[in-house]
Design a protein around this motif. Structure first.
Motif, PDB file in Angstrom:
ATOM      1  N   ALA A 144       1.157  -1.726  -0.299  1.00  0.00           N
ATOM      2  CA  ALA A 144      -0.078  -0.015  -0.057  1.00  0.00           C
ATOM      3  C   ALA A 144       0.840   1.247  -0.015  1.00  0.00           C
ATOM      4  CB  ALA A 144      -0.803   0.084   1.194  1.00  0.00           C
ATOM      5  N   LYS A 145       1.694   1.469   0.545  1.00  0.00           N
ATOM      6  CA  LYS A 145       3.371   2.642   1.027  1.00  0.00           C
ATOM      7  C   LYS A 145       3.428   2.399  -0.501  1.00  0.00           C
ATOM      8  CE  LYS A 145       5.786   5.300   4.108  1.00  0.00           C
ATOM      9  NZ  LYS A 145       6.329   5.137   4.587  1.00  0.00           N
ATOM     10  N   LEU A 146       3.804   1.802  -1.319  1.00  0.00           N
ATOM     11  CA  LEU A 146       5.112   1.661  -2.163  1.00  0.00           C
ATOM     12  C   LEU A 146       3.819   2.646  -3.260  1.00  0.00           C
ATOM     13  CD1 LEU A 146       7.273   0.991  -3.997  1.00  0.00           C
ATOM     14  CD2 LEU A 146       6.239  -1.034  -4.441  1.00  0.00           C
ATOM     15  N   LEU A 147       2.515   1.643  -3.534  1.00  0.00           N
ATOM     16  CA  LEU A 147       1.547   2.452  -4.313  1.00  0.00           C
ATOM     17  C   LEU A 147       1.147   4.111  -4.094  1.00  0.00           C
ATOM     18  CD1 LEU A 147      -0.573   1.821  -6.522  1.00  0.00           C
ATOM     19  CD2 LEU A 147      -2.698   1.226  -4.440  1.00  0.00           C
ATOM     20  N   THR A 148       0.949   4.534  -3.241  1.00  0.00           N
ATOM     21  CA  THR A 148       0.995   5.892  -3.150  1.00  0.00           C
ATOM     22  C   THR A 148       2.429   6.752  -3.475  1.00  0.00           C
ATOM     23  OG1 THR A 148      -0.512   4.998  -0.648  1.00  0.00           O
ATOM     24  CG2 THR A 148       0.900   7.547  -1.180  1.00  0.00           C
ATOM     25  N   LEU A 149       3.483   5.772  -3.031  1.00  0.00           N
ATOM     26  CA  LEU A 149       4.866   6.698  -3.792  1.00  0.00           C
ATOM     27  C   LEU A 149       4.598   6.315  -4.456  1.00  0.00           C
ATOM     28  CD1 LEU A 149       7.616   5.397  -1.179  1.00  0.00           C
ATOM     29  CD2 LEU A 149       6.516   7.120  -0.984  1.00  0.00           C
ATOM     30  N   GLU A 176       4.187  10.016  -9.913  1.00  0.00           N
ATOM     31  CA  GLU A 176       3.372   9.879 -11.431  1.00  0.00           C
ATOM     32  C   GLU A 176       2.212  11.340 -11.118  1.00  0.00           C
ATOM     33  OE1 GLU A 176       0.915   5.493 -12.614  1.00  0.00           O
ATOM     34  OE2 GLU A 176      -0.200   7.060 -10.934  1.00  0.00           O
ATOM     35  N   GLN A 177       2.725  12.217  -9.794  1.00  0.00           N
ATOM     36  CA  GLN A 177       1.613  13.873  -9.854  1.00  0.00           C
ATOM     37  C   GLN A 177       3.474  14.468  -9.823  1.00  0.00           C
ATOM     38  OE1 GLN A 177      -0.622  14.105  -6.144  1.00  0.00           O
ATOM     39  NE2 GLN A 177      -1.595  11.872  -7.384  1.00  0.00           N
ATOM     40  N   GLN A 178       4.189  14.074  -9.742  1.00  0.00           N
ATOM     41  CA  GLN A 178       5.706  15.055 -10.011  1.00  0.00           C
ATOM     42  C   GLN A 178       5.560  15.479 -11.831  1.00  0.00           C
ATOM     43  OE1 GLN A 178       9.440  13.392  -8.436  1.00  0.00           O
ATOM     44  NE2 GLN A 178       8.711  13.898  -6.533  1.00  0.00           N
ATOM     45  N   SER A 179       5.785  16.865 -11.375  1.00  0.00           N
ATOM     46  CA  SER A 179       5.304  17.559 -13.055  1.00  0.00           C
ATOM     47  C   SER A 179       7.283  17.036 -13.843  1.00  0.00           C
ATOM     48  CB  SER A 179       5.176  19.344 -12.630  1.00  0.00           C
ATOM     49  OG  SER A 179       6.603  19.584 -11.741  1.00  0.00           O
ATOM     50  N   GLU A 180       8.112  16.951 -12.897  1.00  0.00           N
ATOM     51  CA  GLU A 180       9.445  16.743 -13.250  1.00  0.00           C
ATOM     52  C   GLU A 180      10.131  15.468 -12.887  1.00  0.00           C
ATOM     53  OE1 GLU A 180      12.917  19.544 -14.383  1.00  0.00           O
ATOM     54  OE2 GLU A 180      11.275  20.678 -15.085  1.00  0.00           O
ATOM     55  N   ASP A 181      10.868  14.259 -13.979  1.00  0.00           N
ATOM     56  CA  ASP A 181      11.481  13.098 -13.480  1.00  0.00           C
ATOM     57  C   ASP A 181      10.682  13.049 -12.195  1.00  0.00           C
ATOM     58  OD1 ASP A 181      13.757  13.948 -14.937  1.00  0.00           O
ATOM     59  OD2 ASP A 181      14.503  15.419 -12.833  1.00  0.00           O
ATOM     60  N   GLY A 182       9.547  12.174 -12.141  1.00  0.00           N
ATOM     61  CA  GLY A 182       9.035  11.735 -11.390  1.00  0.00           C
ATOM     62  C   GLY A 182       9.584  10.119 -11.174  1.00  0.00           C
ATOM     63  N   PHE A 183       9.859  10.123 -10.404  1.00  0.00           N
ATOM     64  CA  PHE A 183      10.747   8.507 -10.657  1.00  0.00           C
ATOM     65  C   PHE A 183      11.165   8.074  -8.959  1.00  0.00           C
ATOM     66  CE2 PHE A 183      14.787  11.548  -9.482  1.00  0.00           C
ATOM     67  CZ  PHE A 183      14.787  11.118  -8.512  1.00  0.00           C
ATOM     68  N   LEU A 184      11.646   6.970  -8.512  1.00  0.00           N
ATOM     69  CA  LEU A 184      11.258   6.085  -7.427  1.00  0.00           C
ATOM     70  C   LEU A 184      12.566   4.957  -7.477  1.00  0.00           C
ATOM     71  CD1 LEU A 184       8.862   5.993  -5.186  1.00  0.00           C
ATOM     72  CD2 LEU A 184       8.525   3.895  -6.626  1.00  0.00           C
ATOM     73  N   LEU A 192       8.036  -1.469 -24.076  1.00  0.00           N
ATOM     74  CA  LEU A 192       9.678  -1.042 -22.747  1.00  0.00           C
ATOM     75  C   LEU A 192       8.926  -0.318 -21.913  1.00  0.00           C
ATOM     76  CD1 LEU A 192      12.588   0.133 -25.190  1.00  0.00           C
ATOM     77  CD2 LEU A 192      11.802  -2.438 -23.933  1.00  0.00           C
ATOM     78  N   TYR A 193       7.313   0.250 -22.399  1.00  0.00           N
ATOM     79  CA  TYR A 193       6.536   0.367 -21.138  1.00  0.00           C
ATOM     80  C   TYR A 193       5.870  -0.190 -20.211  1.00  0.00           C
ATOM     81  CZ  TYR A 193       8.314   4.896 -23.704  1.00  0.00           C
ATOM     82  OH  TYR A 193       8.971   5.747 -24.004  1.00  0.00           O
ATOM     83  N   LEU A 194       5.964   0.032 -18.822  1.00  0.00           N
ATOM     84  CA  LEU A 194       4.971  -1.005 -18.191  1.00  0.00           C
ATOM     85  C   LEU A 194       3.584  -0.062 -17.386  1.00  0.00           C
ATOM     86  CD1 LEU A 194       8.112  -2.146 -18.172  1.00  0.00           C
ATOM     87  CD2 LEU A 194       7.030  -2.968 -15.841  1.00  0.00           C
ATOM     88  N   SER A 195       2.702  -0.542 -16.782  1.00  0.00           N
ATOM     89  CA  SER A 195       1.791   0.424 -16.364  1.00  0.00           C
ATOM     90  C   SER A 195       2.537   0.353 -15.225  1.00  0.00           C
ATOM     91  CB  SER A 195       0.674  -1.317 -16.195  1.00  0.00           C
ATOM     92  OG  SER A 195       0.764  -1.976 -15.147  1.00  0.00           O
ATOM     93  N   THR A 196       1.293   0.805 -13.823  1.00  0.00           N
ATOM     94  CA  THR A 196       1.957   1.092 -12.965  1.00  0.00           C
ATOM     95  C   THR A 196       1.624   0.083 -11.384  1.00  0.00           C
ATOM     96  OG1 THR A 196       0.702   3.603 -12.068  1.00  0.00           O
ATOM     97  CG2 THR A 196       0.664   2.312 -10.249  1.00  0.00           C
ATOM     98  N   GLU A 197       0.234  -0.722 -12.417  1.00  0.00           N
ATOM     99  CA  GLU A 197       0.061  -2.610 -11.238  1.00  0.00           C
ATOM    100  C   GLU A 197       1.599  -3.364 -12.204  1.00  0.00           C
ATOM    101  OE1 GLU A 197      -1.460  -3.398  -9.329  1.00  0.00           O
ATOM    102  OE2 GLU A 197      -2.487  -1.769  -9.006  1.00  0.00           O
ATOM    103  N   GLN A 198       2.030  -3.033 -12.964  1.00  0.00           N
ATOM    104  CA  GLN A 198       3.651  -4.222 -12.589  1.00  0.00           C
ATOM    105  C   GLN A 198       4.621  -3.698 -12.707  1.00  0.00           C
ATOM    106  OE1 GLN A 198       3.134  -2.812 -17.014  1.00  0.00           O
ATOM    107  NE2 GLN A 198       2.575  -5.141 -18.206  1.00  0.00           N
ATOM    108  N   VAL A 199       4.772  -2.409 -12.943  1.00  0.00           N
ATOM    109  CA  VAL A 199       5.330  -1.507 -11.615  1.00  0.00           C
ATOM    110  C   VAL A 199       5.579  -1.831  -9.933  1.00  0.00           C
ATOM    111  CG1 VAL A 199       6.448   0.393 -10.909  1.00  0.00           C
ATOM    112  CG2 VAL A 199       6.172  -0.073 -13.112  1.00  0.00           C
ATOM    113  N   LEU A 200       4.411  -1.930  -9.443  1.00  0.00           N
ATOM    114  CA  LEU A 200       4.199  -1.948  -8.526  1.00  0.00           C
ATOM    115  C   LEU A 200       5.018  -3.597  -8.176  1.00  0.00           C
ATOM    116  CD1 LEU A 200       3.433  -1.289  -5.830  1.00  0.00           C
ATOM    117  CD2 LEU A 200       0.667  -2.275  -6.229  1.00  0.00           C
ATOM    118  N   ALA A 201       3.929  -4.544  -8.814  1.00  0.00           N
ATOM    119  CA  ALA A 201       4.606  -6.073  -8.766  1.00  0.00           C
ATOM    120  C   ALA A 201       6.005  -6.543  -8.461  1.00  0.00           C
ATOM    121  CB  ALA A 201       4.025  -6.613 -10.095  1.00  0.00           C
ATOM    122  N   ALA A 202       6.508  -5.101  -9.834  1.00  0.00           N
ATOM    123  CA  ALA A 202       7.891  -5.665  -9.786  1.00  0.00           C
ATOM    124  C   ALA A 202       8.773  -5.408  -8.419  1.00  0.00           C
ATOM    125  CB  ALA A 202       8.260  -5.341 -10.884  1.00  0.00           C
TER     126      ALA A 202
END
Length: 149
Positions: A38-43, A48-56, A118-128
């Protein structure tokens, strides 16, 4: 393991400490997994909401990390395993439209190779990321291509 969101150093997450506190409070390892996800999904949503360089970035130790970048096409996922020559990007091989039993043998033999996605969905990134943070095997659909960095 530390997780960093974007360039904002105020968004650091110490996963092991958080898990330990959850275990002390609830005494249930399954609760740790659920709260971590849940915390990972929130992060990811914050990123996603960052205007620039939205990364984790999740770093196990120096030069051992998994990172993702949010782009207009989806998420780009990478990992490094100790040094620059062991830097990889995630690639999904698109599944064929029909099952192997539905396609004729000639169609399957002559089928064009599929390009990796090469592009993943949020759910795929969350699982990885969830698997990476838990030191568990990565999802079966996840393939890695070595990158020159």
């Amino acid at each position: 393991m530390l997780v960093t969101v974007g360039w904002d150093v105020g968004l650091l997450w110490d996963v092991e400490q958080d898990d330990q506190e959850t275990l002390e409070e609830f005494g249930d390892a399954n609760q740790c997994v659920a709260l971590r996800r849940a915390k990972l999904l929130t992060l990811l949503q914050v990123s996603e909401q960052q205007s620039e360089d939205g990364f984790l970035v999740a770093e196990r130790k120096t030069q051992h990390f998994m990172q993702c970048l949010n782009t207009s096409g989806g998420w780009i996922l990478e990992k490094r395993e100790g040094h620059a020559s062991a830097h990889y990007r995630a690639a999904l091989i698109e599944q064929p439209e029909c099952s192997a039993s539905e396609a004729s043998i000639v169609d399957r033999i002559l089928a064009h190779p599929r390009q990796p996605q090469l592009y993943l969905s949020t759910e795929q990134v969350l699982a990885a990321f969830a698997a990476y943070l838990a030191h568990e095997p990565e999802p079966d659909w996840l393939n890695w291509e070595r990158m020159d960095v």
